[in-house]
Design an enzyme around this catalytic site. Sequence first.
Site, mmCIF file in Angstrom:
data_model
loop_
_atom_site.group_PDB
_atom_site.id
_atom_site.type_symbol
_atom_site.label_atom_id
_atom_site.label_comp_id
_atom_site.label_asym_id
_atom_site.label_seq_id
_atom_site.Cartn_x
_atom_site.Cartn_y
_atom_site.Cartn_z
ATOM 1 N N GLY A 35 -8.021 2.279 11.316
ATOM 2 C CA GLY A 35 -7.759 1.578 10.399
ATOM 3 C C GLY A 35 -6.589 0.403 10.960
ATOM 4 O O GLY A 35 -5.381 0.837 10.913
ATOM 5 N N LYS B 142 4.362 7.441 -6.088
ATOM 6 C CA LYS B 142 3.951 6.079 -5.593
ATOM 7 C C LYS B 142 2.443 5.651 -6.511
ATOM 8 O O LYS B 142 2.503 4.484 -6.724
ATOM 9 C CB LYS B 142 3.561 6.091 -4.097
ATOM 10 C CG LYS B 142 2.499 4.905 -3.667
ATOM 11 C CD LYS B 142 3.342 4.180 -2.546
ATOM 12 C CE LYS B 142 2.519 3.300 -2.061
ATOM 13 N NZ LYS B 142 3.055 1.927 -1.426
HETATM 14 O O1 PAF Z 1 0.394 -1.933 -3.701
HETATM 15 C C1 PAF Z 1 1.255 -2.488 -3.467
HETATM 16 O O2 PAF Z 1 1.142 -3.818 -3.444
HETATM 17 C C2 PAF Z 1 2.780 -1.776 -3.501
HETATM 18 O O3 PAF Z 1 2.649 -0.433 -3.574
HETATM 19 C C3 PAF Z 1 3.711 -2.178 -4.819
HETATM 20 C C4 PAF Z 1 4.469 -1.073 -4.822
HETATM 21 C C5 PAF Z 1 2.876 -2.476 -6.093
HETATM 22 C C6 PAF Z 1 4.402 -3.575 -4.315
HETATM 23 O O4 PAF Z 1 3.454 -4.642 -4.206
#
Ligand code: PAF
Length: 298
Positions: A10, A181
């Site tokens: 990747g 996350k």
């Molecule tokens: O996916 C993303 O872009 C990031 O995880 C986040 C935290 C939303 C910030 O842009």
Amino acid sequence: MDKPHWHVLGAGAIGCLFAHGLRHSGSETTLIMRRGTTARSLPVVIERGTQRCEHHLPVITPDDTAAISHLLITTKAYDVHSAVSSIARLLRDNCVVILLVNGLGLSEKLREDYPHLDIFCGTTTEGAYPLSEQHIQHAGRGETRIGRAGVVTPPAWFERFSRATDTCVWDAEIDSALWSKMAVNCVINPLTAVYGCRNGELARRDELSSQVEALCAEVAAISRAAGFANIAGQLLPTVRAVIAGTADNRSSMLQDIERGRQTEIDYITGYLLQVAERHGIAAPYNQSLLKRIRHHAQ
Ligand code: PAF
């Protein structure tokens, strides 16, 4: 083995950032590129402020005969299974695999399909975006967490691996980090993608900030049912802090939609909804965002 040879599957922004960092810190590092790639090595360039650093990394493709002992996966979530299956015959028994990919649900399936691999998970807040192929802007330094639930002492390979970035820590509670996350992404990614806005607008526009609150409440209820009460309790302030810290960013999902690419929604909101269903929790707001993103992405 003191000095593992890492293969990176990747070669997007995060893959190149780590491949470059591994090579820079003295680990032998090889990029795995798509079938049909003829180059035997590629320059990987990282730009940081006014600094530019380049390393030429060897390249293999799935048609090669390498024996892979340490694999870092940094593909898009929806590419993980096909990418791993394309190189499966190259993977040694007990090959160490780090899955540094957005979203959840992938490691369970990989463990089921490849029980002979030694699979770990990771999450990173490093900010990087491609300027062109293998030419990456390192926009913001972040933190990388690697681990496997319940493994308290890092394996021997981790010390060298962790030199690839400024802050890379071992996390015996990686499942919480991954859930956290995912929960944040469930709020910021679909909203910015649907409204076509930068992350910061979610705080600046009243109608969007009330949607952030409503969505956080739904995601928090599911998080609580899944056993992540601490994350649930802090979700709204955490999301607000990420929005403030990444105010100028276009989220990865917004970028995917803008470029007409597939999104990772099935591994973010889609995964959350599977958990909600298992616990009998209604999640109409997330359902409707899932539908809208799938519709946008068609
Ligand atoms: O996916 C993303 O872009 C990031 O995880 C986040 C935290 C939303 C910030 O842009």
